[in-house]
Design an enzyme around this catalytic site. Structure first.
Site, PDB file in Angstrom:
ATOM      1  CD  GLU A  56      -1.411  -2.474   1.625  1.00 24.28           C
ATOM      2  OE1 GLU A  56      -0.283  -2.516   2.171  1.00 24.28           O
ATOM      3  OE2 GLU A  56      -2.091  -3.495   1.404  1.00 24.28           O
ATOM      4  CG  HIS A 107     -14.125  -3.968   2.514  1.00 22.25           C
ATOM      5  ND1 HIS A 107     -14.276  -3.747   1.169  1.00 22.25           N
ATOM      6  CD2 HIS A 107     -14.415  -5.274   2.720  1.00 22.25           C
ATOM      7  CE1 HIS A 107     -14.642  -4.868   0.571  1.00 22.25           C
ATOM      8  NE2 HIS A 107     -14.741  -5.813   1.486  1.00 22.25           N
TER       9      HIS A 107
END
Lengths: 315, 276
Positions: A56, A107
């Site tokens: 990430e 999410h």
């Protein structure tokens, strides 16, 4: 019953459409393109899609570089990893130089469900809201998701958009438009204001119906533009209804509850009850059970509203 | 080199580097704060890149076809500022405002206020990912531009560097050249003692990079390695440049303590004599 749409699924469609319209739009993902729904863009525009693997920090840094090269990067992964794992990359490489990177993270909140607390972002809004130059958006339905994604591509600067896993009812018309810093009154009312984001907007609307049945008139706000917040609407609601409830699938600190508290403290003090997680992480379980467990249901909002009204009446 | 100028010869490059070192020391002495050792170790690399290798135009800083530079080891900002000023991006007198309130020369590079600075850096380990993104954009744009990044050796202890090392190779970024300023020292001491890095060149090779090792203070070696990047397609390029921290002034050389310490008056005067 209204049609149901998931904000992450609508993001995937909106991104695909953007890709068709604008060749400068590129997308990145960190091995979750199925979950975040960037897979549709990836399939249509493989030369403009970059899967960065489970990395990430590198993904957000690469997005910064693509923005410096004149592209409009949309970077997606789960909210907890985008904002937590790569927070300092977002701070240093993106927000500090106000680079044109769009972070659309899926999410958010406990409605993620079975994956459990490690995967349920309950602090992402706090982490993004605190950053100078960052715009923070939480769409409440499909049309709003599409409008926000379109707007984000046209705006020059960093934007964080949180999408959810679960489908929500559609509340806006198909041609809904988004304007930063302006939020909507979804329902007028005089006794209390219920301000929600994301899934909780729908719970606020249901709570307003429960309150109406008890003879209480509730105004409902969708504060989907968390930053810049429509503080005038919040202050106006405090003045006109005298009591407020905030509701978010997030910690009660740092996100919507804090943002509204700040406005009330500086502009129009009024009793406020905050619905959100209280200094606690999520856990595994079906979404509906978790929403009940953490007190995020319409009934909980109704009780909070009655408490806020009682406090108003004691003043 | 600016596209309208001739490339200097080796002795001219050495003279430019001498003057850049003098500028760095004057800036650091005046400001009383900043990073001496890593600015001096990186000086010859920066001079080689900006005066002999990269193509850009200070009179048209946003020329789309320009090569890009990322100072991933952002604390070497004084060296970058001295080079940019010499190239005409901003007046030399601004150098003496380094780190002052309101200065366009921030403690670490800030693209929003310093002409010629492409990328804001300072937090270590982030520049290579950004350089990768710029290289991907250059490829998509079909501009033929190259991206150059300067990394520190302490910096490559950051995990993100190795994420970026993987992705640059995965995306075959042969328009990306990274130079690693291998001065073997970091704030707390020798890299070998703080967190060992060897075998360093082999790591980059293993990650799929076209890797070369040079003396980072030898212009012939630096220029030859940069030229050799032209002949290798399909892989990103790494040049591990072996350097001396504090290079050019004997009292600063190979001294970890001068990582973030500026010269005293006596030290500055001695440095002027040595670089005269």
């Amino acid at each position: 019953m209204a049609a149901q749409e998931s904000t992450r699924v609508e993001y995937g469609k909106a991104l695909l459409k953007l890709g068709e319209e604008n060749p400068d739009v590129v997308a990145l993902d960190a091995d979750l393109s199925g979950s975040t729904q960037t897979k549709h863009f990836a399939k249509a525009f493989p030369e403009r899609f970059f899967n960065m693997g489970v990395a990430e920090q590198d993904m957000l840094g690469t997005a910064a570089g693509l923005a410096l090269g004149g592209k409009i990067p949309f970077a997606s992964t789960f909210a907890v990893f985008a904002t937590g794992r790569a927070w300092e990359q977002i701070r240093q490489s993106i927000a500090y130089a106000k680079l044109n990177v769009k972070i659309v993270a899926s999410h958010g909140g406990v409605s993620v469900g079975e994956d459990g607390g490690s995967h349920q972002a309950v602090e992402d809004l706090a982490l993004m809201r605190i950053l100078p130059n960052m715009v923070v958006l939480v769409p409440a339905d499909g049309p709003e998701t599409r409008a926000m994604v379109r707007w984000a591509a046209s705006y020059q600067g960093p934007v964080y958009i949180r999408t959810g896993r679960m489908p929500f009812p559609v509340i806006y018309p198909e041609d809904h438009d988004f304007e930063p810093g302006r939020s909507d009154i979804l329902k007028e009312g005089t006794d209390v204001t219920l301000a929600g984001i994301g899934l909780m907007v729908h719970h606020c609307l249901q709570a307003a119906d429960l309150l109406a049945a008890a003879g209480v008139s509730a105004r409902v706000l969708n504060l989907s533009c968390l930053k810049p917040l429509d503080w005038q609407l919040v202050a106006d609601s405090a003045r006109s209804t005298g009591a407020l409830v905030t509701a978010e699938e997030h910690l009660a600190t740092g996100g919507l509850g804090s943002a509204v508290s700040e406005v009330l403290a500086e502009h129009c003090p009024a009793p406020l009850q905050r619905i959100g997680l209280r200094d606690i992480f999520g856990t595994s379980g079906p979404a509906d059970i978790l929403l009940k467990h953490y007190g995020l249901m319409p009934d909980d909002i109704k009780e909070a509203a009655l408490k806020a009204i009682a406090r108003k009446n004691q003043r | 080199m600016p596209i309208y100028q001739e490339i200097p010869d080796i002795s001219q490059l050495q003279e430019i580097a001498r003057q850049v070192r003098l500028d760095i020391l004057e800036m650091l002495f005046k400001s009383g704060s900043g990073h001496t050792g890593g600015s001096l170790s990186a000086t010859d690399i920066l001079v080689a890149l900006f005066f002999a290798q990269m193509r850009f135009n200070p009179r048209d800083p946003c020329w789309p076809g320009r090569d890009r530079f990322v100072l991933s080891k952002g604390h070497a900002a004084p060296a970058l500022y001295a080079v940019l000023s010499r190239l005409g991006y901003f007046p030399r007198k601004e150098l003496l405002t380094l780190r002052q309130f309101g200065s366009s020369l921030q403690g670490h590079p800030d693209s929003s206020c310093t002409p010629g600075v492409e990328v804001s850096t300072g937090s270590l380990g982030q520049g290579l990912s950004i350089a990768n993104g710029m290289a991907l954009a250059a490829r998509l744009n079909g501009s033929g531009a190259r991206v150059y990044a300067l990394l520190g050796d302490g910096e490559v202890q950051e995990g993100q560097i190795w994420e970026a090392a993987m992705s640059a190779a995965h995306y075959k970024l042969d328009n990306l050249v990274a130079v690693l300023d291998r001065n073997r020292l970091q704030i707390d001491g020798r890299t070998a003692d703080v967190m060992g890095l060897e075998p360093l060149a082999q790591k980059w090779e293993a990650f799929g990079w076209h890797t070369q090792e040079v003396d980072g203070h030898s212009f012939p070696e630096l220029l030859a390695a940069l030229k050799a990047t032209d002949g290798v397609a399909g892989r990103p390029h790494m040049i591990v440049a072996h350097t001396v921290k504090g290079k050019g002034v004997s009292i600063f050389e190979n001294q970890a303590k001068y990582h973030g310490v500026t010269p005293t008056k006596e030290e500055y005067e001695q440095a002027l004599k040595e670089l005269a």
